[in-house]
Scaffold this motif. Structure first.
Motif, PDB file in Angstrom:
ATOM      1  N   LEU A 606       0.833  -1.204   0.000  1.00 40.08           N
ATOM      2  CA  LEU A 606       0.000   0.000   0.000  1.00 40.08           C
ATOM      3  C   LEU A 606       0.873   1.262   0.000  1.00 40.08           C
ATOM      4  N   SER A 607       0.460   2.242  -0.795  1.00 40.50           N
ATOM      5  CA  SER A 607       1.161   3.535  -0.867  1.00 40.50           C
ATOM      6  C   SER A 607       0.216   4.641  -0.398  1.00 40.50           C
ATOM      7  N   VAL A 608       0.754   5.829  -0.261  1.00 40.79           N
ATOM      8  CA  VAL A 608      -0.056   6.981   0.146  1.00 40.79           C
ATOM      9  C   VAL A 608       0.247   8.157  -0.791  1.00 40.79           C
ATOM     10  N   ALA A 609      -0.808   8.877  -1.183  1.00 41.78           N
ATOM     11  CA  ALA A 609      -0.671  10.054  -2.062  1.00 41.78           C
ATOM     12  C   ALA A 609      -0.975  11.312  -1.241  1.00 41.78           C
ATOM     13  N   VAL A 610      -0.125  12.321  -1.404  1.00 41.96           N
ATOM     14  CA  VAL A 610      -0.265  13.583  -0.676  1.00 41.96           C
ATOM     15  C   VAL A 610      -0.257  14.727  -1.685  1.00 41.96           C
ATOM     16  N   ASN A 611      -1.180  15.654  -1.530  1.00 40.12           N
ATOM     17  CA  ASN A 611      -1.254  16.812  -2.428  1.00 40.12           C
ATOM     18  C   ASN A 611      -0.271  17.898  -1.995  1.00 40.12           C
ATOM     19  N   LEU A 612       0.403  18.504  -2.970  1.00 41.17           N
ATOM     20  CA  LEU A 612       1.296  19.641  -2.721  1.00 41.17           C
ATOM     21  C   LEU A 612       0.696  20.903  -3.349  1.00 41.17           C
ATOM     22  N   SER A 613       0.714  22.002  -2.606  1.00 38.70           N
ATOM     23  CA  SER A 613       0.205  23.272  -3.136  1.00 38.70           C
ATOM     24  C   SER A 613       1.353  24.053  -3.779  1.00 38.70           C
ATOM     25  N   PRO A 614       1.033  25.017  -4.633  1.00 39.51           N
ATOM     26  CA  PRO A 614       2.093  25.852  -5.225  1.00 39.51           C
ATOM     27  C   PRO A 614       2.917  26.587  -4.173  1.00 39.51           C
ATOM     28  N   THR A 615       2.274  26.972  -3.076  1.00 40.27           N
ATOM     29  CA  THR A 615       3.006  27.675  -2.017  1.00 40.27           C
ATOM     30  C   THR A 615       4.037  26.771  -1.382  1.00 40.27           C
ATOM     31  N   GLN A 616       3.681  25.493  -1.178  1.00 43.30           N
ATOM     32  CA  GLN A 616       4.640  24.544  -0.599  1.00 43.30           C
ATOM     33  C   GLN A 616       5.856  24.355  -1.496  1.00 43.30           C
ATOM     34  N   MET A 617       5.630  24.425  -2.801  1.00 51.11           N
ATOM     35  CA  MET A 617       6.741  24.228  -3.731  1.00 51.11           C
ATOM     36  C   MET A 617       7.776  25.335  -3.618  1.00 51.11           C
ATOM     37  N   ARG A 618       7.352  26.491  -3.112  1.00 52.56           N
ATOM     38  CA  ARG A 618       8.294  27.606  -2.949  1.00 52.56           C
ATOM     39  C   ARG A 618       8.991  27.577  -1.590  1.00 52.56           C
ATOM     40  N   SER A 619       8.624  26.640  -0.740  1.00 55.51           N
ATOM     41  CA  SER A 619       9.215  26.576   0.593  1.00 55.51           C
ATOM     42  C   SER A 619      10.562  25.862   0.549  1.00 55.51           C
ATOM     43  N   PRO A 620      11.599  26.441   1.157  1.00 55.02           N
ATOM     44  CA  PRO A 620      12.913  25.769   1.170  1.00 55.02           C
ATOM     45  C   PRO A 620      12.925  24.534   2.068  1.00 55.02           C
TER      46      PRO A 620
END
Length: 802
Positions: A606-620
């Motif tokens: 079993l795997s798990v999928a998590v959503n990423l927001s555009p704001t998270q992509m800019r986080s270091p």
């Protein structure tokens, strides 16, 4: 070392005081001598008044104790001293200080000091010496009084002062010794000591007296030098002198003055000074100052020279002459045109936007406040708050230079499409404001707003290339929406937010319900900040099913908020708030850590999928958070799937693609969510090799009834198969949809047909390890988001593509 220097200076000062002589030229010496005479004349009168009670008391002692002979002798001495004092008084009364023979008078004063000191000292000293008056404290006090008064009277003539003090001291010291023998020696010594101190003190006063007048003499010389230098001032200075008579007419105009005003000297003579200047409040102020006759400084007055407006700064005062104050006024003028222009420029920049030259926020607020104050009862006023749509994309793609040209064009169009009495301002960035004065109705305001939207939607040519932008407008009416400028702008801003929520490119009128919505949003933000601390967040999991085997192969983690008072709050309520406020970053980090800690309890398949927001992509902290969570839980990287939307790649495309490659190099899978709803999905598939494509539910909803939906899904599954990508259809709720998706080649599905999102405890095969299950969410949150560099296990570094 500092104390030695101080002592040396002190000794040097002592020598100067005791041995002081006036070393100056004859003129300065005479000036000081005449000041001595003036000071002596003033002090001697006061001294005579002080000496009178001492003399009376001395006579009382004599009449009380001495015989007739000694009384007669005392009266003789007093008569001589009185004669000298009267003579001195009469001489000083008639004395002309400026013409008197000062050397002769100073000699007379020295002689008078000897006579008066002998006379006043012997009055008591002789009777005391012969035992006629008892030697007592009263006698000592009278002796001290004689020293003080003598030093005071003759202090401005040091030699006369010393004569007086010396004779007085010798007379009384001899009398004390004669009257008391050896016992009077100590009193005599003490008297001598006091006399020396008094002499030194008054010499020090005289030393300062002379130094002050020497300094005054130097100042007089300097003033004379200045007077001589001023002779050529009017011709050579950058400023110029002016003078008017009692009628305020120009007299003695200099060539410099005539040049400055561009007139002939003969034309300036007898011309009213005030006629040179332009009619203004400053000119009126100058006229009042001249008419009052009082001194004035730095009055700025406008004047026309060569057809251009210039500014002069004038100062002036009445002329003082030997006969008194003249009726003429003389002053200086300076050209301050450059400074005035600079001042005006600074004032302009303080109230106007430097790029568009529109009023700025401060000036707009002032203008709005004045307009509100002038409103009549039957009038309305509207404030329009404008924000350009997608302006950031113009700056990002074409550069800030292109953005500036667009802003200038917007400002120009706004000015052309408002009334003469209306005001348009740039509040900052891509935000503008318009105040419409005296509007008739809401419909009229909406028509103006619609016209502005239409005009601003027309393309702007930037370097030959058409650039299109839109605008959203929020509107607030006065007095309905407030009677204060700040309140109106705030309500217009709220209405603007509502317009953006409705899809942008439109106008929205403020309603009270909007304010309540903003308050609710603010409350959600505050509660959401506390939710992390109160452990109110929870992950639900929706199964992901293999369409061929009908088996669950993984779950998608979906965030839920179990509010302590409001109950369960769904993501569509609080996620937009988190996105706007930046809270999505700590929330997203918490989701990644929590999901991996949960999947560690599941079976390995079993795997798990998590959503990423555009704001998270800019986080270091994104990559360090993923690495830390994988290392802490021991979960294989291929069991984690991160879902991103096309909007992530729209902003800062290259940077985000590089970040996705870095994450994928860990072995983590990347899925493209909501495929087909963006602008250029095929280009994104070319720029990054996704592991999975998720088909948006808008195509799945009618796949069993519409051929175009089936065609799109068929095309997507075929494209994904060619690129080696898995396809997942979301939102499957009916069996007919499932059958059609299977027929079109879709590999995975999820939706209510199989299960809604459920808490973690309902996941089949979940192992409830005690050490793990008891771990609180706060403990998960306490893990550092920016860890030190760690060594990633080999099983994490190994890339998994399945």
């Amino acid at each position: 070392m500092g104390e030695t220097i101080t002592l040396q200076r002190l000794l040097e000062m002592q020598r100067k005081v005791w041995n002081f002589k006036i070393n100056a030229d004859q003129e300065t010496t005479e000036l000081v001598a005449r000041e001595q005479l003036k000071s002596f004349g003033q002090i001697s009168r006061i001294g005579a008044l002080i000496a009178l009670p001492l003399t009376i008391y001395a006579l009382v002692l004599l009449f009380t104790h001495a015989n007739v002979g000694f009384i007669a002798t005392a009266c003789f001495y007093i008569s001589i001293s009185a004669f000298v004092s009267v003579r001195n008084f009469r001489r000083q009364a008639k004395l002309d200080i400026d013409t008197a023979d000062w050397e002769s008078i100073l000699k007379d004063i020295r002689v008078e000091s000897i006579i008066s000191s002998i006379g006043f000292s012997c009055v008591l000293a002789i009777p005391v010496a012969f035992g006629q008056v008892p030697y007592s404290l009263d006698i000592a006090i009278l002796a001290m009084g004689g020293l003080v008064v003598g030093g005071f009277v003759f202090g401005s003539v040091p030699r006369a002062q010393t004569y007086n003090l010396s004779i007085t001291t010798i007379c009384y010291a001899g009398a004390f010794i004669a009257a008391d023998g050896l016992g009077g020696i100590s009193t005599a010594i003490l008297l001598v000591f006091f006399a020396i101190c008094i002499d030194y003190i008054y010499r020090m006063f005289f030393f300062n007296f002379v130094q002050r007048h020497l300094h005054a003499a130097k100042q007089k010389d300097a003033a004379e030098t200045v007077r001589l230098l001023l002779h050529d001032y009017a011709e050579q200075s950058s400023d110029w002198l002016w003078e008017v008579d009692a009628d305020l007419l120009i007299v003695n105009p200099s060539a410099r003055f005539a040049t400055a005003v561009d007139m002939e000297i003969r034309d300036l003579r007898n011309l009213p000074l005030i006629d040179l200047f332009e009619d203004s409040t400053e000119r009126n102020q100058l006229a009042q100052s001249l008419a009052s006759g009082k001194a004035f400084r730095d009055i700025h007055v406008p004047i026309k020279i060569h057809g251009q407006e210039c500014w002069w700064k004038l100062s002036g005062r009445r002329i003082k002459t030997a006969d008194g104050e003249s009726q003429h006024i003389r002053g200086v003028a300076a050209d301050i045109t450059s400074a005035k222009k600079a001042e005006a420029r600074v004032a302009h920049l303080a109230h106007f936007d430097s790029l568009t030259d529109l009023p700025n926020r401060a000036l707009f607020n002032q203008s709005l406040q004045r307009s509100i104050a002038r409103m009549k009862n039957d009038q309305n006023l509207a404030v329009l708050y404008l924000d350009l749509d997608h302006f950031k994309a113009i700056n990002d793609t074409l550069g800030h230079g292109a953005g500036d040209l667009v802003l200038k064009a917007v400002a120009n169009r706004l000015e052309k499409n408002i009334g003469i009495e209306d005001v348009v301002a740039r509040l900052g960035g891509d935000e503008f404001a318009v105040s419409l004065r005296n509007v008739d109705s809401r419909e009229e305001v909406m028509r103006v707003a619609a016209n502005i939207i239409e005009k601003l939607s027309e393309p702007v040519m930037v370097e030959g290339q058409p650039v299109t932008t839109g605008v959203s407008i929020g509107i607030a009416l006065a007095p309905d929406c407030g009677k204060d400028g700040e309140e109106l702008i705030k309500h217009a801003d709220i209405a603007l937010y509502h317009a953006k929520e409705n899809g942008r490119g439109c106008a929205s009128m403020f309603e009270r319900s909007m304010h309540e919505a903003v308050q609710d949003r603010r409350n959600i933000e505050m509660d959401l900040r506390a939710a992390l601390k109160r452990n109110e967040l929870e992950l639900y999991y929706q199964p992901l099913v293999n369409i061929d085997s009908n088996e669950t192969i993984g779950y998608e983690a979906l965030l839920r908020w179990n509010h302590s008072k409001k109950g369960m709050i769904m993501p569509d309520v609080f996620i937009p708030v988190a996105e706007d406020t930046g809270l999505i970053v700590p929330l997203g980090e918490w989701v990644v850590r929590s999901a991996l800690h949960e999947v560690a309890k599941w079976p390995e398949h079993l795997s798990v999928a998590v959503n990423l927001s555009p704001t998270q992509m800019r986080s270091p902290n994104l990559v360090p958070t993923i690495i830390n969570a994988l290392a802490a839980t021991g979960v294989a990287p291929h069991r984690l799937e991160l879902e991103i939307t096309e909007s992530v790649l729209m902003n800062d495309n290259q940077s985000n693609v590089e970040l996705l490659h870095k994450i994928r190099s860990l072995g983590v899978r990347i899925a493209l969510d909501d495929f087909g709803t963006g602008y250029s999905s095929l280009n994104y598939l070319r720029s990054f090799p996704f592991d999975k494509i998720k088909i948006d539910r808008c195509f799945v909803d009618e796949v069993d009834s519409r051929e175009d939906c089936r065609a799109i899904i068929r095309a997507v599954t075929g494209l994904a198969s060619s690129l080696g990508m898995v396809t997942t259809a979301e939102g499957v709720e009916r069996s007919d949809q499932l059958s059609q998706l299977k027929e079109e080649g879709c590999m995975q599905v999820q939706g209510y047909l199989f299960s809604k999102a459920v808490p973690a405890v309902h996941v089949e095969g979940r192992v409830a390890d005690s050490a793990t299950s008891e771990m609180k969410l706060t403990e998960i949150g306490e893990q550092t988001a920016a860890p030190k560099r760690i060594k990633v296990p080999k099983k994490i570094r190994r890339r998994k593509t399945g």
